[in-house]
Motif scaffolding. Structure first.
Motif, short mmCIF file in Angstrom:
data_model
loop_
_atom_site.label_atom_id
_atom_site.label_comp_id
_atom_site.label_asym_id
_atom_site.label_seq_id
_atom_site.Cartn_x
_atom_site.Cartn_y
_atom_site.Cartn_z
N PRO A 9 0.83 -1.21 0.00
CA PRO A 9 0.00 0.00 0.00
C PRO A 9 0.87 1.26 0.00
CG PRO A 9 -0.04 -1.05 2.14
CD PRO A 9 0.74 -1.95 1.24
N MET A 10 0.35 2.32 -0.60
CA MET A 10 1.10 3.58 -0.67
C MET A 10 0.14 4.75 -0.64
SD MET A 10 2.28 3.61 -4.61
CE MET A 10 1.14 3.10 -5.85
N GLU A 11 0.65 5.91 -0.28
CA GLU A 11 -0.15 7.14 -0.23
C GLU A 11 -0.21 7.81 -1.60
OE1 GLU A 11 -1.77 8.70 2.34
OE2 GLU A 11 -1.44 6.89 3.52
N GLN A 12 0.94 7.96 -2.24
CA GLN A 12 1.04 8.69 -3.51
C GLN A 12 1.91 7.92 -4.48
OE1 GLN A 12 -0.35 11.70 -4.29
NE2 GLN A 12 0.53 11.67 -6.30
N ALA A 13 1.44 7.74 -5.69
CA ALA A 13 2.21 7.06 -6.72
C ALA A 13 3.26 8.01 -7.29
CB ALA A 13 1.29 6.58 -7.82
N ALA A 14 4.37 7.45 -7.75
CA ALA A 14 5.43 8.26 -8.36
C ALA A 14 5.32 8.22 -9.88
CB ALA A 14 6.79 7.76 -7.92
N VAL A 15 4.93 7.05 -10.41
CA VAL A 15 4.89 6.83 -11.86
C VAL A 15 3.65 6.01 -12.18
CG1 VAL A 15 6.10 5.69 -13.76
CG2 VAL A 15 7.41 6.89 -12.05
N LEU A 16 3.09 6.25 -13.33
CA LEU A 16 2.00 5.40 -13.83
C LEU A 16 2.52 4.61 -15.02
CD1 LEU A 16 -1.04 7.85 -13.84
CD2 LEU A 16 -0.59 6.01 -12.23
N ILE A 17 2.28 3.31 -14.99
CA ILE A 17 2.55 2.46 -16.16
C ILE A 17 1.18 2.16 -16.75
CG2 ILE A 17 3.48 0.30 -17.01
CD1 ILE A 17 5.31 0.22 -14.60
N GLY A 18 0.83 2.88 -17.80
CA GLY A 18 -0.52 2.80 -18.32
C GLY A 18 -1.46 3.43 -17.31
N THR A 19 -2.28 2.60 -16.66
CA THR A 19 -3.15 3.10 -15.59
C THR A 19 -2.77 2.53 -14.23
OG1 THR A 19 -4.71 1.30 -15.98
CG2 THR A 19 -5.09 3.36 -17.17
N MET A 20 -1.68 1.76 -14.16
CA MET A 20 -1.29 1.12 -12.91
C MET A 20 -0.28 2.01 -12.17
SD MET A 20 -0.95 -2.83 -14.13
CE MET A 20 0.48 -2.47 -15.13
N PRO A 21 -0.55 2.33 -10.88
CA PRO A 21 0.38 3.17 -10.11
C PRO A 21 1.57 2.37 -9.60
CG PRO A 21 -1.50 2.60 -8.78
CD PRO A 21 -1.77 2.04 -10.15
N ALA A 27 9.72 2.47 -8.37
CA ALA A 27 10.00 3.19 -9.61
C ALA A 27 11.49 3.49 -9.74
CB ALA A 27 9.20 4.47 -9.69
N GLN A 28 12.13 3.86 -8.63
CA GLN A 28 13.57 4.13 -8.68
C GLN A 28 14.35 2.85 -8.91
OE1 GLN A 28 14.52 6.29 -5.13
NE2 GLN A 28 14.29 8.25 -6.18
N ARG A 29 13.97 1.78 -8.21
CA ARG A 29 14.68 0.51 -8.35
C ARG A 29 14.54 -0.07 -9.74
NH1 ARG A 29 12.73 -1.99 -2.61
NH2 ARG A 29 14.13 -0.74 -1.32
N ALA A 30 13.38 0.12 -10.37
CA ALA A 30 13.14 -0.41 -11.71
C ALA A 30 13.67 0.51 -12.80
CB ALA A 30 11.65 -0.66 -11.91
N GLY A 31 14.14 1.71 -12.44
CA GLY A 31 14.67 2.64 -13.43
C GLY A 31 13.59 3.33 -14.23
N LEU A 32 12.42 3.53 -13.64
CA LEU A 32 11.31 4.15 -14.36
C LEU A 32 11.30 5.67 -14.27
CD1 LEU A 32 8.45 1.72 -13.35
CD2 LEU A 32 9.73 1.77 -15.49
N MET A 33 12.04 6.24 -13.34
CA MET A 33 12.03 7.70 -13.16
C MET A 33 12.58 8.44 -14.40
SD MET A 33 10.47 7.99 -10.40
CE MET A 33 10.69 9.46 -9.48
N PRO A 34 13.72 8.02 -14.96
CA PRO A 34 14.19 8.71 -16.18
C PRO A 34 13.22 8.53 -17.35
CG PRO A 34 15.96 7.41 -15.22
CD PRO A 34 14.72 7.07 -14.47
N LEU A 35 12.60 7.37 -17.46
CA LEU A 35 11.63 7.15 -18.54
C LEU A 35 10.41 8.05 -18.37
CD1 LEU A 35 11.64 3.25 -18.85
CD2 LEU A 35 12.61 4.91 -20.44
N ALA A 36 9.98 8.23 -17.14
CA ALA A 36 8.82 9.07 -16.88
C ALA A 36 9.13 10.54 -17.19
CB ALA A 36 8.37 8.92 -15.43
N GLN A 37 10.36 10.97 -16.91
CA GLN A 37 10.73 12.35 -17.21
C GLN A 37 10.77 12.59 -18.71
OE1 GLN A 37 14.40 12.84 -15.11
NE2 GLN A 37 13.39 13.22 -13.15
N ARG A 38 11.15 11.56 -19.48
CA ARG A 38 11.17 11.70 -20.95
C ARG A 38 9.78 11.52 -21.55
NH1 ARG A 38 15.14 7.45 -22.90
NH2 ARG A 38 15.50 6.88 -20.76
N LYS A 39 8.82 10.99 -20.74
CA LYS A 39 7.46 10.74 -21.19
C LYS A 39 7.45 9.87 -22.44
CE LYS A 39 5.96 15.12 -19.33
NZ LYS A 39 5.54 16.48 -19.61
N SER A 40 8.19 8.76 -22.36
CA SER A 40 8.26 7.86 -23.50
C SER A 40 7.40 6.63 -23.25
CB SER A 40 9.71 7.43 -23.75
OG SER A 40 10.21 6.74 -22.62
#
Length: 68
Positions: A9-21, A27-40
């Protein structure tokens, strides 16, 4: 709300993959933060909103001297 990668459980999501929070640590461990910043692709950053908790006047403060 639960993280799509680990299920915790979490309070606030950092990244959305499609519609999944996804939580901030996953997100940091999976390396999704740079991808989210590029909006790719399907990885989007979540806009941070300030959560306002309503005041409840019928509830007394536990430590009234600390609130002042």
């Amino acid at each position: 709300m639960y993280c799509a990668l680990c299920g915790r459980p979490m309070e606030q999501a950092a990244v959305l993959i499609g519609t999944m929070p996804v939580g901030p640590k996953c997100a940091q461990r999976a390396g999704l933060m740079p991808l989210a910043q590029r909006k790719s692709g399907l990885v989007f950053p979540v806009l941070r909103r300030k959560v306002v908790k309503p005041q409840q006047p019928q509830t007394l403060d536990m430590f009234p001297e600390a609130a002042a």
